[in-house]
Design a protein around this motif. Structure first.
Motif, PDB file in Angstrom:
ATOM      1  N   TYR A  69      39.248  59.905 -14.429  1.00 52.34           N
ATOM      2  CA  TYR A  69      39.230  59.389 -13.060  1.00 52.34           C
ATOM      3  C   TYR A  69      40.105  60.252 -12.160  1.00 52.34           C
ATOM      4  O   TYR A  69      41.026  60.913 -12.617  1.00 52.34           O
ATOM      5  CB  TYR A  69      39.706  57.933 -13.023  1.00 52.34           C
ATOM      6  CG  TYR A  69      41.085  57.726 -13.598  1.00 52.34           C
ATOM      7  CD1 TYR A  69      42.207  57.727 -12.788  1.00 52.34           C
ATOM      8  CD2 TYR A  69      41.268  57.538 -14.969  1.00 52.34           C
ATOM      9  CE1 TYR A  69      43.478  57.545 -13.321  1.00 52.34           C
ATOM     10  CE2 TYR A  69      42.520  57.351 -15.503  1.00 52.34           C
ATOM     11  CZ  TYR A  69      43.625  57.357 -14.673  1.00 52.34           C
ATOM     12  OH  TYR A  69      44.880  57.189 -15.213  1.00 52.34           O
ATOM     13  N   TYR A  74      41.018  54.883 -10.238  1.00 51.91           N
ATOM     14  CA  TYR A  74      40.693  54.498 -11.614  1.00 51.91           C
ATOM     15  C   TYR A  74      39.363  53.752 -11.686  1.00 51.91           C
ATOM     16  O   TYR A  74      38.540  54.011 -12.565  1.00 51.91           O
ATOM     17  CB  TYR A  74      41.817  53.648 -12.197  1.00 51.91           C
ATOM     18  CG  TYR A  74      41.571  53.248 -13.630  1.00 51.91           C
ATOM     19  CD1 TYR A  74      41.933  54.102 -14.660  1.00 51.91           C
ATOM     20  CD2 TYR A  74      40.981  52.037 -13.951  1.00 51.91           C
ATOM     21  CE1 TYR A  74      41.722  53.760 -15.989  1.00 51.91           C
ATOM     22  CE2 TYR A  74      40.752  51.678 -15.269  1.00 51.91           C
ATOM     23  CZ  TYR A  74      41.126  52.544 -16.281  1.00 51.91           C
ATOM     24  OH  TYR A  74      40.896  52.198 -17.586  1.00 51.91           O
ATOM     25  N   GLU A  75      39.161  52.827 -10.744  1.00 43.28           N
ATOM     26  CA  GLU A  75      37.959  51.995 -10.785  1.00 43.28           C
ATOM     27  C   GLU A  75      36.671  52.800 -10.594  1.00 43.28           C
ATOM     28  O   GLU A  75      35.592  52.332 -10.937  1.00 43.28           O
ATOM     29  CB  GLU A  75      38.043  50.869  -9.744  1.00 43.28           C
ATOM     30  CG  GLU A  75      38.129  51.353  -8.319  1.00 43.28           C
ATOM     31  CD  GLU A  75      39.513  51.817  -7.861  1.00 43.28           C
ATOM     32  OE1 GLU A  75      39.590  52.396  -6.774  1.00 43.28           O
ATOM     33  OE2 GLU A  75      40.500  51.631  -8.587  1.00 43.28           O
ATOM     34  N   ASP A  76      36.750  54.008 -10.082  1.00 43.89           N
ATOM     35  CA  ASP A  76      35.570  54.854  -9.896  1.00 43.89           C
ATOM     36  C   ASP A  76      35.405  55.874 -11.015  1.00 43.89           C
ATOM     37  O   ASP A  76      34.546  56.749 -10.944  1.00 43.89           O
ATOM     38  CB  ASP A  76      35.668  55.601  -8.554  1.00 43.89           C
ATOM     39  CG  ASP A  76      35.629  54.646  -7.372  1.00 43.89           C
ATOM     40  OD1 ASP A  76      34.920  53.626  -7.461  1.00 43.89           O
ATOM     41  OD2 ASP A  76      36.309  54.919  -6.364  1.00 43.89           O
TER      42      ASP A  76
END
Length: 91
Positions: A69, A74-76
């Motif tokens: 990432y 982080y979420e992507d």
């Protein structure tokens, strides 16, 4: 190359590297994980997370997980997993 394709390529390469260790070597150090900074094939600054954990029970198959990432995103990121089976492992 899109961001997701670039992250996936980096994750695939890191997962391939993570899989070079066998069950007998890894079982002595599982669970274990690490995070480090590096670059994607397109040169983007990213974070790599590599983790080895027991798939179901201690002493069984080992789950190998890699997440790549961009910092602060982080979420992507891209998460890939594989399993190193105990079956056939030399010990």
């Amino acid at each position: 190359m899109s961001l997701q394709d670039d992250l996936t390529a980096a994750a695939q390469d890191e997962l391939d590297r993570a899989m070079t260790l066998g069950w007998a070597q890894l079982s002595k150090h599982t669970p274990w994980g690490d995070t480090f900074e590096g670059f994607t094939p397109e040169g983007r600054d990213v974070c790599f997370e590599r983790a080895y954990m027991w798939e179901h029970e201690t002493g069984g198959d080992i789950r190998v997980e890699v997440v790549v990432y961009e910092p602060r995103s982080y979420e992507d990121g891209v998460r890939l997993t594989r399993t190193i089976t105990r079956e056939g492992a030399e010990g």
